[in-house]
Every structure is written in structure tokens, then in C-alpha cells.
Design an enzyme around this catalytic site. Structure first.
Site, PDB file in Angstrom:
ATOM      1  N   TYR A 135       0.829  -1.216   0.000  1.00  0.00           N
ATOM      2  CA  TYR A 135       0.000   0.000   0.000  1.00  0.00           C
ATOM      3  C   TYR A 135       0.862   1.265   0.000  1.00  0.00           C
ATOM      4  O   TYR A 135       0.637   2.201   0.767  1.00  0.00           O
ATOM      5  CB  TYR A 135      -0.952   0.020   1.205  1.00  0.00           C
ATOM      6  N   LYS A 177      19.513 -10.023  22.864  1.00  0.00           N
ATOM      7  CA  LYS A 177      18.391  -9.235  23.378  1.00  0.00           C
ATOM      8  C   LYS A 177      17.216 -10.193  23.605  1.00  0.00           C
ATOM      9  O   LYS A 177      16.094  -9.952  23.164  1.00  0.00           O
ATOM     10  CB  LYS A 177      18.030  -8.113  22.400  1.00  0.00           C
ATOM     11  N   ASP A 210      21.729  -3.619  25.257  1.00  0.00           N
ATOM     12  CA  ASP A 210      21.664  -2.298  25.863  1.00  0.00           C
ATOM     13  C   ASP A 210      22.647  -2.186  27.037  1.00  0.00           C
ATOM     14  O   ASP A 210      23.353  -1.184  27.185  1.00  0.00           O
ATOM     15  CB  ASP A 210      20.234  -1.953  26.299  1.00  0.00           C
ATOM     16  N   ASP A 234      27.382  -4.606  14.139  1.00  0.00           N
ATOM     17  CA  ASP A 234      27.622  -3.393  13.370  1.00  0.00           C
ATOM     18  C   ASP A 234      27.643  -2.170  14.281  1.00  0.00           C
ATOM     19  O   ASP A 234      28.577  -1.351  14.259  1.00  0.00           O
ATOM     20  CB  ASP A 234      26.518  -3.259  12.314  1.00  0.00           C
ATOM     21  N   ASP A 238      31.211   0.180  15.864  1.00  0.00           N
ATOM     22  CA  ASP A 238      31.395   1.623  15.704  1.00  0.00           C
ATOM     23  C   ASP A 238      31.578   2.295  17.061  1.00  0.00           C
ATOM     24  O   ASP A 238      32.421   3.184  17.223  1.00  0.00           O
ATOM     25  CB  ASP A 238      30.201   2.240  14.979  1.00  0.00           C
TER      26      ASP A 238
END
Length: 347
Positions: A135, A177, A210, A234, A238
Site C-alpha cells: 500500500y 536481546k 543495551d 555493526d 562503531d
């Protein structure tokens, strides 16, 4: 493939130093240059020619600069070059060493002896192609993206991490997680635990992503080998690179450990269009990626010489602006080349 942006500056700089290290150790490197990237896309509507992957398969290794341009969507630049190479050549391990370098102090307290390796699963997980949009342009528009985790994919990357840790400090930290992602992450936990069970000299710890982000900042020396899914690896690499002093010094290797296909070596930094063409890009990430390539090709002594050379230059106070210095790409590369035995240029 120098690719885009600062890749065109740091790749020639790194090649110069790799050739010097090779000559010093009695072997040669035969380079084939491909001008694939965003300019190729602008000319031909594709990041590389239709037979690009077949042409790359003939080589022992692939040395990549960076891809990405502000006027081209990342979905075109990454999915048109980098990701197809990783998947066609089964480069399922993305290896990212992170450590603080001499003369390049970390902005984070307590990180001066940081030395860890991130093993990122590189071909499945959250970066799958499964999904789509429906849509389009309507109020009910929706997008679906499926994460795909396989037992084979998790097992092989966990086994690689365990073997790596066995030759280091013996600690594997699996980032997950599983308290919030109900299917794939508990599956990751189960397979990693099964894969590492009974391995002598290797200890496994599990940490939520986290909490991992916080602990990397608060206790960056607490880790040895970190294994994580495509997305988590990833992001965390960094973050770890920035903690080490600059993402400009971080290298990576996209490995096909079985060596059925060529592996690819690249810095973690992107094309950095904001500084491209200014001659100030940090070439250390590209040089270090090149050293990883030499090691993969069976020349560990030459690889060690390249690392020792740029470390000596950093320790002497020659640094690019991202590390708080004033040296340009050429000045820094000249200094590394001198350490590798390049004769002074005639003026």
C-alpha cells in the site's frame, strides 16, 4: 576498489605501504583496480557491472575503500556492491579488532589498554532481504522486515569466535536481546551455548545489547572476543572504535574462513563526503585492514611490520585531525612509508 569519498585517498596511501612491506619481505602484490562505486552508478545505473562478482572471484582477496554518496540512497550503494560481495562469497565473519593505539588517546577514562575483537555475523540476521512494503503512498502503507537466523549460521560464527578466544584471553561475550525479542534471540543464545559447551580454555558470558553498550563505555577493558548478530555487531563495533579514539583507525575483514571464495578487507569508516578531497582523512583504518589482508594471505610478518609502522608514527606524535593532530593523509603516509624503508624522495 577505492570506491567513493575518502576511499580514493586512503586506498592509494595504504597500497603504497603494503607494497613496501611486501618488498621488504620478498614477495609482491599484483593489484587489479576496479573503478566501481557511485560514479559507476551515475554512468550505468549500477554500482558494478553485471559480471562484477564473477570477475572478483578470480582474485585472492578484495581491498575495498568505502562506498556511499549523499545523492544516492544507501540502499543502492550498499546493496549494489558491498552486501552482494559478502553474500556471494559467503563472507560470514566480519572481524573487527579494536584497541587503543600509541599516541591516540581514548576520550573514555580507563580505555587506554582496551584490546578486544568483535566477531559479527555477516550474512544473515537482521539484514535479511525477506520482507517488503505494501500500500505504498496510502494511509495504510506498511513495511515488513524479517530477521533470519539459522542454526548453521549461528554455529559457524560462534565456533569462529571460540577458536579466536582460545588463542587470546579465553573469554567470549555473546551479545543478545533475548528478554525482548522472543524467537530469534533465545535461539541465538541456545545455539551459541551449545556450540561453546565443553570447549577447553573458553568461557562464555551473555549480555543484553543495551547493557553491553553501557558497559563498553564504563569498562572497555573487560572484554576479549565479542560475538554478535549482524545488527548488534555493526553498532557495537562503531561504538568500540570511537571509544578507542577514532572510527578512522578501525579496520575490518569480511572473511570466508574456508577460503572457498575471496575475503574482503575494508576500514570501518564510511566514505566521509564531508571531508573528501581535503587531504585530511586518516589512513590508519585502511592500512590496518591491509595488514589483516596480508595476514590472511599468509604473510604475518609483513602484516606486523605495517601495524608497527603506523603505531610508531602515531607514537611520535604525527596524527590526523580526527585524532587531534594536524597531519594530512599524505604527511602521515610519508611517515609510515619511511618506517617501512622507503627511500627519501628527491627534491
Amino acid at each position: 576498489m577505492a570506491g567513493d569519498g575518502i576511499g580514493r585517498e586512503v586506498v592509494p596511501a595504504a597500497i603504497r605501504c603494503l607494497d613496501l612491506a611486501a618488498a621488504r619481505h620478498g614477495f609482491g602484490l599484483a593489484w587489479t583496480e576496479y573503478d566501481w562505486g557511485s560514479d559507476h552508478y551515475r554512468r550505468h545505473g549500477a554500482m558494478m557491472p553485471p559480471d562484477g562478482l564473477d570477475r572478483l572471484h578470480a582474485h585472492d582477496a578484495i581491498f575495498l575503500g568505502a562506498v556511499g554518496a549523499p545523492d544516492i540512497p544507501d540502499t543502492e550503494t550498499l546493496w549494489g556492491l558491498l552486501i552482494p560481495i559478502r553474500r556471494r562469497f559467503s563472507q560470514y565473519v566480519n572481524l573487527r579488532p579494536v584497541r587503543t593505539l600509541p599516541g591516540a588517546p581514548s576520550p573514555v577514562r580507563g580505555a587506554d589498554t582496551m584490546d578486544l575483537v568483535i566477531v559479527r555475523e555477516n550474512v544473515e540476521g537482521e539484514y535479511s532481504e525477506v520482507g517488503g512494503r505494501i500500500y505504498r503512498g496510502e494511509p495504510a502503507e506498511a513495511a515488513i522486515q524479517e530477521a533470519v537466523f539459522t542454526r548453521a549460521g549461528i554455529t559457524r560464527v560462534a565456533a569462529f569466535a571460540a577458536e579466536l578466544a582460545a588463542g587470546r584471553r579465553g573469554l567470549v561475550t555473546s551479545v543478545t536481546k533475548s528478554n525482548g525479542i522472543v524467537h530469534t534471540m533465545p535461539f541465538w543464545d541456545e545455539v551459541v551455548e551449545q556450540t561453546l559447551a565443553g570447549r577447553p580454555g573458553v568461557r562464555l558470558e551473555k549480555i543484553l545489547v543495551d547493557a553491553m553498550a553501557a558497559k563498553l563505555v564504563l569498562a572497555p577493558t573487560a572484554f576479549d572476543v565479542i560475538v554478535a548478530s549482524n545488527l548488534f555487531g555493526d553498532i557495537l563495533s562503531d561504538l568500540a572504535g570511537a571509544i578507542a579514539g577514532s572510527i578512522g583507525v578501525a579496520p575490518s575483514a569480511n572473511l570466508n574462513p574456508e577460503r572457498d571464495h575471496p575475503s574482503m578487507f575494508e576500514p570501518v569508516h564510511g566514505s566521509a563526503p564531508d571531508i573528501a578531497g581535503q587531504g585530511v582523512a586518516n589512513p590508519v583504518g585502511q592500512m590496518w585492514a591491509g595488514a589483516m589482508m596480508l595476514d590472511h594471505l599468509g604473510e604475518p610478518a609483513a602484516a606486523a611490520d605495517v601495524v608497527a609502522a603506523f603505531e610508531a608514527v602515531l607514537a611520535a606524535g604525527v596524527r590526523t585531525p580526527d585524532l587531534g593532530g594536524t597531519a594530512g593523509t599524505e604527511e602521515f603516509t610519508d611517515a609510515v612509508a619511511r618506517h617501512l624503508g622507503e627511500a627519501p624522495a628527491q627534491r
